[in-house]
Design an enzyme around this catalytic site. Structure first.
Site, short mmCIF file in Angstrom:
data_model
loop_
_atom_site.label_atom_id
_atom_site.label_comp_id
_atom_site.label_asym_id
_atom_site.label_seq_id
_atom_site.Cartn_x
_atom_site.Cartn_y
_atom_site.Cartn_z
N CYS A 54 0.75 -1.18 -0.07
CA CYS A 54 0.19 0.00 0.01
C CYS A 54 0.71 1.25 0.16
O CYS A 54 1.84 1.38 0.48
CB CYS A 54 -1.00 0.09 1.36
SG CYS A 54 -1.95 1.40 1.49
N SER A 61 5.05 5.63 1.02
CA SER A 61 4.77 4.07 1.12
C SER A 61 4.28 3.92 2.62
O SER A 61 5.06 4.49 3.51
CB SER A 61 6.05 3.14 1.23
OG SER A 61 6.09 2.06 1.42
N HIS A 62 2.97 3.23 2.54
CA HIS A 62 2.53 2.91 3.94
C HIS A 62 3.51 1.95 4.99
O HIS A 62 3.31 1.90 6.09
CB HIS A 62 1.22 2.24 3.81
CG HIS A 62 0.36 2.27 4.91
ND1 HIS A 62 0.56 2.87 5.96
CD2 HIS A 62 -1.16 2.19 4.90
CE1 HIS A 62 -0.38 2.94 7.06
NE2 HIS A 62 -1.50 2.48 6.24
N ALA A 63 4.39 1.25 4.25
CA ALA A 63 5.38 0.48 5.02
C ALA A 63 5.92 1.19 6.05
O ALA A 63 6.48 0.64 6.98
CB ALA A 63 6.09 -0.54 3.64
#
Length: 215
Positions: free
Chosen positions: A28, A192-194
């Protein structure tokens, strides 16, 4: 330029499970958009006879370098970590051809040093056309920033069609505008949701506001 890269120990990192979830399972990324109040910033910029783009670029990069979530990447061995600092990678628009080129500059926390560096690099590479990357030697620790000065947008979204290991944010700001006696500018952060949840991206944008407010 080369900066120090700090390898993250994922066995003790508080975001380890979130990183794995959003990097390998959901994959995501997201955009967050907001208007910054830059009334004070523009007043000071004009009073000091400064160019707006380098001033706003400083606001963005100072905030990015205050938040390690937006300085994260993989090293050459594929290890996750973060840099001490990242440098700005930004676009120059060519009015005659309506095209652009990318250049990068050294970063400094000191505004005067940063401003002189950016202005000098913009002048040095402004006539380099026909290529996307106008300045060679871009370091691996960079943050892409660009400006859309033709529109006070309300939202901006982007995507790619291939897998990417890039974890640095993509930041854009638009045309500033006046409303209710204030000057505001739209800012969009693609992340980046990471590496960053909503909290971290909100903090990044709020840090931009704070830096602009005390310029």
């Amino acid at each position: 330029m080369s900066g120090k890269f700090h390898i993250i120990d994922k066995s003790t990192w508080e975001r380890s499970v979130y990183f794995d979830y959003y990097y390998t399972r959901i994959k995501c990324k997201y955009n967050l958009n907001a208007n910054l109040d830059i009334t004070h910033l523009v007043t000071e910029q004009k009073a000091r006879g400064l160019r707006f783009f380098p001033v706003m670029l400083y606001v963005v990069m100072r905030a990015v370098n205050q938040n390690k979530e937006f300085r994260m990447s993989f090293n050459a061995e594929g290890q996750l970590g973060y840099w001490d600092e990242v440098v700005p990678c930004y676009t120059l628009f060519h009015e005659d051809s309506k095209t652009f080129t990318d250049i990068w500059s050294e970063y400094s926390d000191d505004f005067d040093t940063f401003y002189r560096t950016i202005v000098a690099d913009m002048e040095r590479y402004r006539d380099v056309t026909g290529v996307i990357k106008a300045r060679p030697g871009k370091p691996v620790n960079f943050c892409p920033v660009s400006c859309l000065p033709w529109l006070s947008f309300t939202s901006f979204a982007q995507d790619t069609y291939t897998e990417s290991e890039m974890l640095f944010p993509l930041i854009k700001f638009g045309k500033y505008f006046r409303t209710d006696g204030k000057i505001q500018i739209p800012v969009s952060v693609f992340v980046s949701h990471a590496v960053a949840d909503g909290y971290h991206t909100c903090k990044l944008i709020n840090d931009m506001q704070e830096i602009a407010g005390r310029f």
